[in-house]
Structures are given as C-alpha cells and as structure tokens.
Scaffold this motif. Structure first.
Motif, PDB file in Angstrom:
ATOM      1  N   VAL A   1       2.746   2.954  -2.820  1.00  0.00           N
ATOM      2  CA  VAL A   1       1.715   3.260  -1.831  1.00  0.00           C
ATOM      3  C   VAL A   1       0.543   2.286  -1.988  1.00  0.00           C
ATOM      4  N   ASN A   2       0.103   2.079  -3.243  1.00  0.00           N
ATOM      5  CA  ASN A   2      -1.024   1.169  -3.480  1.00  0.00           C
ATOM      6  C   ASN A   2      -0.702  -0.255  -3.047  1.00  0.00           C
ATOM      7  N   LEU A   3       0.496  -0.740  -3.393  1.00  0.00           N
ATOM      8  CA  LEU A   3       0.863  -2.120  -3.045  1.00  0.00           C
ATOM      9  C   LEU A   3       0.910  -2.295  -1.529  1.00  0.00           C
TER      10      LEU A   3
ATOM     11  N   ALA B   1      -0.567  -0.389   0.698  1.00  0.00           N
ATOM     12  CA  ALA B   1      -1.911  -0.221   1.270  1.00  0.00           C
ATOM     13  C   ALA B   1      -2.680  -1.533   1.146  1.00  0.00           C
ATOM     14  N   ASN B   2      -2.545  -2.219   0.012  1.00  0.00           N
ATOM     15  CA  ASN B   2      -3.212  -3.521  -0.157  1.00  0.00           C
ATOM     16  C   ASN B   2      -2.727  -4.501   0.899  1.00  0.00           C
ATOM     17  N   ALA B   3      -1.391  -4.546   1.091  1.00  0.00           N
ATOM     18  CA  ALA B   3      -0.826  -5.490   2.063  1.00  0.00           C
ATOM     19  C   ALA B   3      -1.318  -5.160   3.468  1.00  0.00           C
TER      20      ALA B   3
ATOM     21  N   ILE C   1      -4.433  -3.354   4.085  1.00  0.00           N
ATOM     22  CA  ILE C   1      -5.897  -3.404   4.177  1.00  0.00           C
ATOM     23  C   ILE C   1      -6.429  -4.822   4.030  1.00  0.00           C
ATOM     24  N   HIS C   2      -5.842  -5.596   3.135  1.00  0.00           N
ATOM     25  CA  HIS C   2      -6.410  -6.906   2.811  1.00  0.00           C
ATOM     26  C   HIS C   2      -5.793  -8.051   3.606  1.00  0.00           C
ATOM     27  N   THR C   3      -5.044  -7.736   4.653  1.00  0.00           N
ATOM     28  CA  THR C   3      -4.491  -8.808   5.493  1.00  0.00           C
ATOM     29  C   THR C   3      -4.834  -8.487   6.952  1.00  0.00           C
TER      30      THR C   3
ATOM     31  N   LEU D   1      -9.634  -0.315  -7.822  1.00  0.00           N
ATOM     32  CA  LEU D   1      -8.883   0.276  -8.944  1.00  0.00           C
ATOM     33  C   LEU D   1      -7.378   0.302  -8.685  1.00  0.00           C
ATOM     34  N   GLY D   2      -6.990  -0.028  -7.443  1.00  0.00           N
ATOM     35  CA  GLY D   2      -5.580   0.120  -7.051  1.00  0.00           C
ATOM     36  C   GLY D   2      -4.631  -0.652  -7.955  1.00  0.00           C
ATOM     37  N   LEU D   3      -4.909  -1.959  -8.163  1.00  0.00           N
ATOM     38  CA  LEU D   3      -3.989  -2.782  -8.961  1.00  0.00           C
ATOM     39  C   LEU D   3      -4.070  -2.410 -10.449  1.00  0.00           C
TER      40      LEU D   3
HETATM   41 MG    MG Z   1      -5.917  -1.368  -3.229  1.00  0.00          MG
END
Ligand code: MG
Ligand code: ADP
Length: 497
Positions: free
Chosen positions: A397-399, A401-403, A405-407, A463-465
């Motif tokens: 979920v975190n990975l 979500a990063n892909a 949110i951050h793109t 804190l996700g990573l």
């Molecule tokens: Mg994150």
C-alpha cells in the motif's frame, strides 16, 4: 543509475593478504640470526683449524727436509754436489710418512721419488717433476698439485749452491679432516637450526596467543552490528600469570576499552528505549483525543447548516488536519512497535493475491495513473512467502501510494512479481520524474521527504519508506531503490521461508 541500500554496513578494511604474521617474522629473524651466527663460527673454526694443521705439516716438512739435508751431506751453505746416497735411501728412512715425495734438482736435471703406501718407492714422472720444480719464488714452502695420480701436496725447498732439494707431504689428511669436520658441523648446525626453529615457533606462538585472542575479539566486534539495538561486545581472554608485561597491558587495556564502549552503547540503548517508549505511549495517548476532534468537527460541520462560510472552511481544515495527524500518529505507533521488536505473525501469505488486490485498490484511488500488473506473468503458480500478511499489505500500500502521490497524472506504474528458490521479489516501477540523486542515500530515514511543500498537502508524513524498510527488515528481506527521471524502481526481496 543511483541506488540506495536499506542498511549500509560499516566500512571494513580488508586484511592484507600475503603479509607475514608477526610470529613468522620473529621466527624467521631468529632463524636467520642463528644460521648466520653458526655459519660464521663454523667458518672461523675451520679456517683456524686448517691453519694449525698446515703449521703442523710445515713442521713435519722442515724436519724431514733437514734430515734429508744432513743425510745427504748438504749441510753448509756452499756444500756442492748431489745427495750423498741415492734418493731412495734418503726418503726410505725411519719415521717418514707414506706419500712423502723427494725431488733433487741440479744442473743435470731433476729426479724424484715417491714413498708409496706399502713403503715401496716409485720414480716421479717428468710431468710431476715439472709441476714440482717450476714456479718457486721467495717462500720456501708452498702448495702444489703434481697431478698424474698425486693430489694436493705441501712442498718445502732447500737450496745449496746450484742444487735444490724439495721435500713434499700430501695435504690429503688435512683436507679430509677439514671436510669431514665441515660436514659434521653443517649437519649439527642444520639439526640445531631445525630444533631451534621448532622451539622458537612454539615459544613465540605461546607468547603471542593472547594477542591472537585480542585480534579475534576485535574481529568479532567489527562483525557486530553497532548501529542500533543492544550491543554485546566480547572481552579478550585474559592471559595467564606468566604472560609478558606488554601483552598483559594490551589485553587489560583492550578489555577496559570494551567496558567503556559497552557502557556507552548501553547508555545509548537506554535512551533510545526511552524515546521509543515515549513515542509509542504518546502516539497511543494521542489517538483518542484525535478521534474525538475529528468526530466532533465532522459532526458540527454536518449538523449546523447555517454556519457561516468561514466557520465551515475552518471546520473542514480542522477535520483534514486531524486526519493527517491521525495518519502520522498511526505511522509513529507502528514504527515504534516494529522497533520494539513486536512479534510479527508468521504464516503463508499468497503474495500474488496481495499484490493484485493492492494494485486494484491503487487503481481506484488513482484513476489518472495507468496501473499495470499481470498476475499470470510467471505462469499459473501463486508466489507464496511466510510472513505477516497485514504488514506485507502495508508495504505494498505504501509503495503504491508513493507511486501515486509523488508522480504526476498519466504516469504508468507497473508492478511485477517474481521468485527463485529462496526469494520472492516485488518490483514497483514508475516512469514519473524520479527521486533526486542526493535524496537517495537518506530516502529510508524517518521523515525523509522530497519536496515538502508539494507532498505535505497530499498527506505525506515522510515515514512511509521507513516503515516499509522496517517491515521488510523484520521479515529478513531487503528494500532497494534505483531512480533516474522516467525510471524509478522500488524492489522488495522477501525470503520465502
Ligand atoms: Mg509515502
Ligand atoms: N515513486 C516515487 N517517485 C518519486 N518520489 C518518490 C517516490 N516514492 C517516494 N518518493 C520520495 O520519497 C519521499 C519519502 O517517501 P515516504 O517515506 O513514503 O514519505 P511520504 O510518502 O510520506 O512523503 C517522498 O516524500 C518522495 O519525495
């Protein structure tokens, strides 16, 4: 391409190969000294023995020579003529050793006889006579090898008028004594050096053993992870009461250093523990009031329809910020629990289904991104690992979500799953703008964020990573990242057992 590793080990200097150990050096130096010393003693001994044997031989030669001179009547300096009797009679007297040679030289030529071992006499050959009579200078005594069956000889010459009488004795016995003594000395020296070498090696090894223990202890410490957690450092074994003073000092100095370092690590561990407990307690305590704030603000916003616009906006902000704070508190609590080493459940987890569900959820949350995952890519079989399903789900979920949110919108995120005998690997790849190279080495640290102003608004805690790294680490796996613009991959490797 740049890559960051989940945990960077301490840098180690590789031990230099092919360098001699201290023990070998000491033993080699001692052996070299002993060999040099015994060689010198042997050389001096043999040379002086040879000199004294030759002196003895010269004495014998002179005695023989004067007897021959007296017998032959050549006593005075001007006594003319040849030998009183013939040469055979002259040499075949009492006390003359076998092998003796007598040569008479006058104007008419040279003649000579050899006293053989059975005390018979034999005439010398012309070749032998030439060798014996030529090359004399001032010294009355010299070494000559007459050849033709005769070995090395020592000769003495007496001259009266134009007549010369030369007597010679063989050097064989001197040479034999010297060579057999030389061989004996060499054998004794070799045996002595070997015995000495073994004794020295044993002794040096025995004396240096405490140092080896110190080296072992130091190597053990070099292999101990010191970054975090409780650290147990081994003392070096105390040397016996007879150990050398320097060794005892080194070992006790080393051990007291270990005590100091252990104390420092214990203090650090204690304060880490305190901070962790505080974070864990504080986040736990914050959960309830946060839930109340969130609940009441939501309730108030829904109930009061006639609220002024400003107040409604303010209530909305209170609500969204309390959601963000709840996320942060949940993340902190989770991290604190993983750090505390809270037990993970251990059960078979169907990674294929887990990834498939997570990608589907992400696709719903981020409809503007393109999401790719083909569960069939590795054939029909599902990839299974042993671990904690809830935690592993959180990793995915975190990975994802990063892909998201951050793109930017329109980014393609492709997830792949593969396995070999011992490991299952999940790779989350996106063709977004990537992570700046200078951020990569610290990416898995807590509160590591890229563009804070951009991400904070989207529920970013930084804190996700760190959570992913902690969960993957607790499963015995590893997290890696490679990133350049348009090509970012997060790779999670999990052990299957
Ligand atoms: Mg994150
Ligand atoms: N797929 C990605 N593309 C670009 N940047 C990323 C990606 N994943 C993570 N990052 C960067 O790494 C930072 C840390 O991520 P993370 O620890 O999950 O914290 P958060 O997502 O809460 O900001 C993010 O702030 C972001 O800058």
């Amino acid at each position: 391409m740049t890559s960051a590793q989940a945990a960077e080990g301490p840098t180690k200097t590789a031990p230099r190969k092919h360098s001699w150990s201290l023990r070998t050096r000491i033993v080699a130096a001692l052996a070299f000294t002993v060999i040099l010393l015994s060689g010198t003693i042997a050389a001096i001994g043999l040379t002086s023995l040879q000199a004294s044997l030759i002196q003895q031989l010269d004495g014998g030669l002179r005695a023989l020579s004067s007897r021959v001179m007296v017998t032959s009547g050549m006593t005075g300096p001007d006594t003319p003529g040849g030998p009183g009797g013939d040469l055979v009679q002259l040499i075949d007297g009492p006390g003359v050793a076998s092998g003796a040679v007598l040569v008479h030289v006058d104007a008419s030529g040279a003649s000579g006889v050899l006293l053989e071992e059975d005390f018979s006499t034999k005439q010398l050959s012309a070749e032998q006579l030439t060798a014996i009579t030529s090359g004399w200078s001032d010294t009355p005594t010299r070494n000559i090898t007459p050849g033709d069956g005769l070995g090395d000889y020592r000769f003495h010459i007496e001259q009266r008028g134009g007549v010369a009488m030369i007597v010679g004795l063989p050097l064989a016995s001197v040479e034999q004594t010297i060579s057999s003594l030389g061989i004996n000395m060499a054998l004794v020296a070799i045996a002595g050096c070997l015995v000495f070498g073994f004794l020295a090696a044993w002794y040096v090894r025995h004396e240096l053993r405490p140092l080896e223990k110190v080296a072992d202890a130091a190597e053990g410490i070099a292999e101990t992870p010191l970054e975090r957690g409780e650290v147990h450092l081994q003392h070096a074994e105390e040397p016996g009461p007879n150990a050398a003073g320097e060794v005892t000092r080194l070992v006790s100095g080393f051990n007291s250093m270990i005590d100091q370092v252990t104390q420092a690590f214990r203090a650090r561990h204690d304060s880490e523990e305190k901070v962790r407990r505080f974070v864990s307690d504080a986040s736990h305590e914050l959960r309830t009031p946060l839930a109340s704030i969130r609940g009441y603000s939501e309730l108030t916003r829904r109930m009061s329809l006639e609220l002024p616009k400003d107040a409604e906006y303010a209530l909305g902000r209170i609500e969204s910020e309390s959601v963000r704070m709840t996320d942060l508190v949940e993340d902190l609590l989770l991290l604190a629990r993983i750090d505390e080493g809270q037990e993970l459940t251990s059960q078979p987890v169907d990674l294929t289904t887990l990834v498939s569900d997570a990608v589907n959820d992400a696709a719903v949350a981020g409809p503007d991104h393109e999401w790719l995952f083909d569960p069939e890519q590795n054939g029909a079989g599902a990839v299974t690992v042993t671990g904690d399903p809830a935690r592993l789900q959180q990793v995915l979920v975190n990975l994802l979500a990063n892909a998201r949110i951050h793109t930017p919108e329109g980014t393609t995120v492709s997830v792949s799953l593969s396995e070999d005998t011992n490991w299952a690997t999940v790779c989350v790849h996106d063709d977004g703008p990537g992570i700046p190279a200078e951020q990569l080495p610290k990416l898995f640290e807590r509160f590591a964020r890229g563009d804070a102003s951009r991400t904070r608004a989207t529920g970013s805690t930084g804190l996700g990573l760190a959570i992913i790294d902690a969960i993957v680490g607790a499963h015995g796996g590893e997290l890696r990242v490679t990133s350049e613009p348009g090509d970012t991959s997060f790779i999670v490797r999990l052990p299957k057992k």
